[in-house]
Design a protein around this motif. Structure first.
Motif, PDB file in Angstrom:
ATOM      1  N   PRO A  20       0.774  -1.230  -0.230  1.00 17.87           N
ATOM      2  CA  PRO A  20       0.484   0.239  -0.583  1.00 17.87           C
ATOM      3  C   PRO A  20       0.802   1.343  -0.072  1.00 17.87           C
ATOM      4  O   PRO A  20      -0.045   2.264  -0.612  1.00 17.87           O
ATOM      5  N   GLU A  21       2.150   1.224   0.642  1.00 16.82           N
ATOM      6  CA  GLU A  21       2.620   2.483   0.669  1.00 16.82           C
ATOM      7  C   GLU A  21       3.400   2.747  -0.506  1.00 16.82           C
ATOM      8  O   GLU A  21       3.578   3.964  -1.154  1.00 16.82           O
ATOM      9  N   ALA A  22       3.972   1.445  -2.007  1.00 19.35           N
ATOM     10  CA  ALA A  22       4.060   1.940  -2.579  1.00 19.35           C
ATOM     11  C   ALA A  22       3.418   2.369  -3.436  1.00 19.35           C
ATOM     12  O   ALA A  22       3.388   2.932  -4.420  1.00 19.35           O
ATOM     13  N   CYS A  23       2.263   2.785  -3.345  1.00 15.60           N
ATOM     14  CA  CYS A  23       0.846   2.370  -4.234  1.00 15.60           C
ATOM     15  C   CYS A  23       0.784   4.088  -4.231  1.00 15.60           C
ATOM     16  O   CYS A  23       0.537   4.610  -5.373  1.00 15.60           O
ATOM     17  N   ARG A  24       0.520   4.784  -3.053  1.00 16.93           N
ATOM     18  CA  ARG A  24       0.977   6.039  -2.559  1.00 16.93           C
ATOM     19  C   ARG A  24       1.709   6.856  -3.608  1.00 16.93           C
ATOM     20  O   ARG A  24       1.850   7.692  -3.442  1.00 16.93           O
ATOM     21  N   ARG A  25       2.774   6.387  -2.737  1.00 20.58           N
ATOM     22  CA  ARG A  25       3.942   6.688  -3.174  1.00 20.58           C
ATOM     23  C   ARG A  25       3.818   6.815  -5.029  1.00 20.58           C
ATOM     24  O   ARG A  25       4.326   8.321  -5.546  1.00 20.58           O
ATOM     25  N   GLN A  26       2.932   5.728  -5.142  1.00 19.46           N
ATOM     26  CA  GLN A  26       3.002   5.918  -7.053  1.00 19.46           C
ATOM     27  C   GLN A  26       2.643   7.432  -7.693  1.00 19.46           C
ATOM     28  O   GLN A  26       2.599   7.789  -8.351  1.00 19.46           O
ATOM     29  N   TRP A  27       1.346   7.079  -6.696  1.00 16.52           N
ATOM     30  CA  TRP A  27       0.917   8.255  -6.926  1.00 16.52           C
ATOM     31  C   TRP A  27       1.379   9.541  -6.633  1.00 16.52           C
ATOM     32  O   TRP A  27       0.948   9.969  -7.321  1.00 16.52           O
ATOM     33  N   ARG A  28       1.357   9.673  -5.820  1.00 19.22           N
ATOM     34  CA  ARG A  28       2.614  11.053  -5.520  1.00 19.22           C
ATOM     35  C   ARG A  28       3.119  10.864  -6.866  1.00 19.22           C
ATOM     36  O   ARG A  28       3.481  12.460  -7.393  1.00 19.22           O
TER      37      ARG A  28
END
Length: 154
Positions: A20-28
């Motif tokens: 999930p944190e990698a997904c959040r970083r990808q969005w940013r």
């Protein structure tokens, strides 16, 4: 700018990601504001041709219960309806593609404008999905006018 309920929508979406944190970083970090998420874990996606998808969404909008999340690609050539996991592998329908286990979908950050894929119906953060039986009936209703039937236009 983000819309109300964005945090819960984001939390629900990233719960499907392996990280999930990698997904959040990808969005940013992604200049398009999108991330790849796996289908088949929390949802499947049924992908309809644009005209049928728009008409189907119009029929669903007339129902008392709101549909689950709906994505549109750039140009509205295709719409993706989020349905329960396992639906894509059982769906039999001409012109409808399914993204289920083993598929990945491009998902924009909820409430943020993008140039490509966008939300027509945002996730509510509670996991509301479109019932496949209701979606099928809405598709039939939406297609009936085009086939000379007696269905209403959305």
């Amino acid at each position: 700018m983000t819309t109300p309920g964005t945090k819960t929508a984001v939390d629900w979406l990233v719960s499907a990601a392996p990280d999930p944190e990698a997904c959040r970083r990808q969005w940013r970090r992604n200049p398009l504001g999108v991330a790849l998420l796996p289908a088949g874990r929390r949802w499947d996606v049924l992908i309809l041709p644009g005209e049928l998808g728009q008409a189907t969404l119009g029929v669903l909008a007339l129902l008392p219960a709101p549909p689950g999340p709906v994505l549109a690609d750039s140009g509205d050539a295709r719409l993706g309806f989020f349905v329960p996991p396992g639906t894509a592998s059982r769906w039999i329908g001409t012109g409808v593609r399914g993204a289920g286990r083993g598929s990945w979908i491009v998902v924009p950050y909820p409430g943020r404008a993008t140039d490509g894929v966008r939300w027509l119906v945002l996730p509510d953060g509670r996991g509301t999905l479109t019932d496949p039986a209701v979606l099928e009936l809405a598709m039939h209703e939406a297609a009936a006018p085009a086939e000379g039937g007696t269905g209403r236009k959305p």
